[in-house]
Scaffold this motif. Sequence first.
Motif, mmCIF file in Angstrom:
data_model
loop_
_atom_site.group_PDB
_atom_site.id
_atom_site.type_symbol
_atom_site.label_atom_id
_atom_site.label_comp_id
_atom_site.label_asym_id
_atom_site.label_seq_id
_atom_site.Cartn_x
_atom_site.Cartn_y
_atom_site.Cartn_z
ATOM 1 N N GLY A 129 34.043 42.320 40.942
ATOM 2 C CA GLY A 129 34.786 41.082 41.079
ATOM 3 C C GLY A 129 36.204 41.321 41.571
ATOM 4 O O GLY A 129 36.712 40.587 42.436
ATOM 5 N N VAL A 130 36.842 42.347 41.034
ATOM 6 C CA VAL A 130 38.202 42.688 41.452
ATOM 7 C C VAL A 130 38.203 43.109 42.919
ATOM 8 O O VAL A 130 39.087 42.725 43.700
ATOM 9 C CB VAL A 130 38.783 43.801 40.566
ATOM 10 C CG1 VAL A 130 40.153 44.241 41.086
ATOM 11 C CG2 VAL A 130 38.894 43.330 39.123
ATOM 12 N N LEU A 131 37.208 43.912 43.311
ATOM 13 C CA LEU A 131 37.114 44.357 44.698
ATOM 14 C C LEU A 131 36.923 43.181 45.647
ATOM 15 O O LEU A 131 37.515 43.133 46.741
ATOM 16 C CB LEU A 131 35.957 45.344 44.854
ATOM 17 C CG LEU A 131 36.145 46.735 44.240
ATOM 18 C CD1 LEU A 131 34.856 47.547 44.361
ATOM 19 C CD2 LEU A 131 37.296 47.466 44.910
ATOM 20 N N SER A 132 36.105 42.207 45.246
ATOM 21 C CA SER A 132 35.865 41.043 46.104
ATOM 22 C C SER A 132 37.137 40.225 46.294
ATOM 23 O O SER A 132 37.456 39.795 47.407
ATOM 24 C CB SER A 132 34.759 40.170 45.503
ATOM 25 O OG SER A 132 33.525 40.855 45.475
ATOM 26 N N VAL A 133 37.876 40.030 45.207
ATOM 27 C CA VAL A 133 39.126 39.277 45.305
ATOM 28 C C VAL A 133 40.140 40.036 46.158
ATOM 29 O O VAL A 133 40.840 39.449 46.996
ATOM 30 C CB VAL A 133 39.696 38.993 43.901
ATOM 31 C CG1 VAL A 133 41.088 38.368 44.003
ATOM 32 C CG2 VAL A 133 38.762 38.072 43.121
ATOM 33 N N LEU A 134 40.232 41.365 45.957
ATOM 34 C CA LEU A 134 41.152 42.182 46.756
ATOM 35 C C LEU A 134 40.808 42.092 48.241
ATOM 36 O O LEU A 134 41.704 41.959 49.090
ATOM 37 C CB LEU A 134 41.086 43.642 46.287
ATOM 38 C CG LEU A 134 41.903 44.654 47.106
ATOM 39 C CD1 LEU A 134 43.379 44.313 47.058
ATOM 40 C CD2 LEU A 134 41.658 46.076 46.589
ATOM 41 N N ALA A 135 39.511 42.161 48.551
ATOM 42 C CA ALA A 135 39.088 42.073 49.954
ATOM 43 C C ALA A 135 39.445 40.720 50.548
ATOM 44 O O ALA A 135 39.917 40.628 51.687
ATOM 45 C CB ALA A 135 37.583 42.324 50.062
ATOM 46 N N MET A 136 39.232 39.642 49.790
ATOM 47 C CA MET A 136 39.578 38.309 50.306
ATOM 48 C C MET A 136 41.078 38.174 50.529
ATOM 49 O O MET A 136 41.519 37.586 51.524
ATOM 50 C CB MET A 136 39.080 37.235 49.340
ATOM 51 C CG MET A 136 37.589 36.940 49.462
ATOM 52 S SD MET A 136 37.112 35.455 48.553
ATOM 53 C CE MET A 136 37.311 36.011 46.860
ATOM 54 N N ALA A 166 40.571 54.239 49.218
ATOM 55 C CA ALA A 166 40.644 55.349 48.267
ATOM 56 C C ALA A 166 39.744 55.095 47.055
ATOM 57 O O ALA A 166 39.062 56.011 46.558
ATOM 58 C CB ALA A 166 42.092 55.562 47.822
ATOM 59 N N PHE A 167 39.722 53.848 46.589
ATOM 60 C CA PHE A 167 38.865 53.520 45.446
ATOM 61 C C PHE A 167 37.393 53.715 45.800
ATOM 62 O O PHE A 167 36.623 54.318 45.029
ATOM 63 C CB PHE A 167 39.124 52.084 45.012
ATOM 64 C CG PHE A 167 38.296 51.647 43.834
ATOM 65 C CD1 PHE A 167 38.682 51.967 42.540
ATOM 66 C CD2 PHE A 167 37.112 50.936 44.024
ATOM 67 C CE1 PHE A 167 37.909 51.589 41.450
ATOM 68 C CE2 PHE A 167 36.342 50.545 42.946
ATOM 69 C CZ PHE A 167 36.740 50.871 41.651
ATOM 70 N N LEU A 168 36.988 53.215 46.965
ATOM 71 C CA LEU A 168 35.596 53.389 47.386
ATOM 72 C C LEU A 168 35.252 54.861 47.564
ATOM 73 O O LEU A 168 34.132 55.288 47.243
ATOM 74 C CB LEU A 168 35.349 52.627 48.687
ATOM 75 C CG LEU A 168 35.422 51.097 48.615
ATOM 76 C CD1 LEU A 168 35.248 50.498 49.999
ATOM 77 C CD2 LEU A 168 34.358 50.554 47.663
ATOM 78 N N PHE A 169 36.191 55.625 48.078
ATOM 79 C CA PHE A 169 35.947 57.057 48.275
ATOM 80 C C PHE A 169 35.721 57.766 46.943
ATOM 81 O O PHE A 169 34.843 58.637 46.835
ATOM 82 C CB PHE A 169 37.131 57.682 49.015
ATOM 83 C CG PHE A 169 37.018 59.156 49.231
ATOM 84 C CD1 PHE A 169 36.163 59.676 50.197
ATOM 85 C CD2 PHE A 169 37.760 60.037 48.457
ATOM 86 C CE1 PHE A 169 36.045 61.046 50.393
ATOM 87 C CE2 PHE A 169 37.658 61.410 48.646
ATOM 88 C CZ PHE A 169 36.803 61.912 49.612
ATOM 89 N N VAL A 170 36.483 57.379 45.919
ATOM 90 C CA VAL A 170 36.394 58.061 44.622
ATOM 91 C C VAL A 170 35.161 57.623 43.845
ATOM 92 O O VAL A 170 34.415 58.463 43.314
ATOM 93 C CB VAL A 170 37.675 57.810 43.796
ATOM 94 C CG1 VAL A 170 37.508 58.350 42.367
ATOM 95 C CG2 VAL A 170 38.872 58.467 44.463
ATOM 96 N N VAL A 171 34.924 56.301 43.742
ATOM 97 C CA VAL A 171 33.809 55.818 42.927
ATOM 98 C C VAL A 171 32.499 55.758 43.700
ATOM 99 O O VAL A 171 31.428 55.632 43.108
ATOM 100 C CB VAL A 171 34.120 54.429 42.334
ATOM 101 C CG1 VAL A 171 35.415 54.460 41.543
ATOM 102 C CG2 VAL A 171 34.177 53.372 43.425
#
Length: 572
Positions: free
Chosen positions: A406-413, A273-278
């Motif tokens: 950075g937040v996205l990378s940590v969330l993905a990991m 959802a975040f990727l879709f919006v931003v």
Amino acid sequence: MVDRPGRTDWGVFGIAAVLATAFIAWGLLATESLQAFSETALQVLVRNGGWVFVTAGTGFVVFGLILAFTRFGRIRLGDDDEKPEFRTSSWIAMMFAAGMGIGLMFYGVAEPLQHFTTPPPGTNVAPGSQEALGAAMATSLFHWTLHPWAIYATVGLALAYSSYRRGRKQLLSSAFVPLFGERTANGTVGKIIDILAVFATVFGTAASLGIGATQIAAGLQQVGWVGSMSNTLLVAIITVLIAAFVISAVSGVSKGIQWLSNSNMVLAIVLAAFLFVVGPTVFILDLIPNAVGSYVSDFGMMISRTGSVGGEDTTEWLSTWTIFYWAWWISWAPFVGMFIARISRGRTVRQFVGGVLMVPSAISLVWFAILGGTALFEQRNGVGLADASGEEEQLFGMFDQLPFSGVLSVLAMLLIINFFVTSADSASVVVGSLSQQGSARPRMWVVVFWGVVIGGVAISMLLAGGDEALTGLNNTTIIAASPFVIVVILLCFSLMKDLRQDRVMLVESRSAEVLEEAVIYGTEEHDGNFHLEVTPSEPSDDSDDSGDSGDSGDSGDSGKEESRSSSSSDES
């Protein structure tokens, strides 16, 4: 029947354990030998047997659709009046969590990018063009929608029907009773089938763990927590996460792991959802119908792509993509199939096939449109994601172009780590169940043993690839899954024979036969002026009272006599 803690089948467990540990020793002690063997075996297998994977993949889709859209679709996975065990919404939610998490995280960006910059054989489009965009999405959907879930549906349906309709053990070998007979299916042949199922599941799950480890390493490198990627780092990641799985298993914190597993869906939705919006929202929305249209228009070409068309280049491409995927899905089939079988009791064959094929396929479409679409948009605008040194780095490279990278990378990991641990947990339980006569509660030591073995196999597979870790995963997965593809093909014949002997089918056939005979008799004897009555008839001496046996040979004659005695003239 109450399921008790499992009793170990030492024939299945012992042979599978010896083979798996021997492979681990081979990979650790003679890595170059394993690497050379896997490369040679892969070339022979793909060159001579690649057509089996390609043809079988589409065959499973056709088989599933035939079952769903014919009279077999009315058969219920349980008693005739049994209701589904779970609500449809819960059923769909659990299916979403069934088994592609690590792969979707890794290939959601990497695969569309690869096919966009290097179009697949047979597409005849220019790299980076608008046509290449459609081909990239079509090929990604081909690998991640109907075909893999048709494989899962075949195994899951056979297990669910055998267990809940026929009352057999929850073993893959039990589903072969119609084809081989009960004595053979429960004897040596059945044990071989269960051993192959264990072996396939171990290697399929190990491939996923290896892929997850490479992407976790790339994420750690991206956020600056480690230096360059190496096999030592990958081995350390797998060792630590398998240790976390073992600790969780023996310490009784399974409820916490279960909560984390359920949170995967929420975290994945938040990320998408975040990727879709931003991200490029309009581009993503435009991409969805374009991807579906390209998939439909290229479908015939994609299912017929073999090495005979493009020579060595096509053969190499197939071993890297389509054949690897089909082998990967086939090796995961006992794991995912058993899971979706256990949550589908009470549903009809039509509901099962429709849900298993369509719901995850729709989710994959949206996922690839969002992650792949964002990456393709950035690539077309000169970011150069495809120039990254490894596919495992491309997801984090895409995040760099977005807010809160950075937040996205940590969330993905965190997502990948969670998928890693829960996959090891679930696969170990399934393999433990196969090792202990189909028990849904395999003993803890068996579960832990298989978890450690799966981690060891993943390490050996990575080492077999040398500097190209993913190559080792691809090669070994295809080799390990090759015997099991024959098992799944034979399973289709066994399931069809089982369904044809189902009580619903026999009653329908018997009813049509009796009615036809009565109408013919009434027309011949009363010149069409008659009506039908249902009256009791004396049971024949050779009546078949075997229930599920499906032998209707003798009952046909008595049916004819009954239909005649039930016909009476109605002359006024």
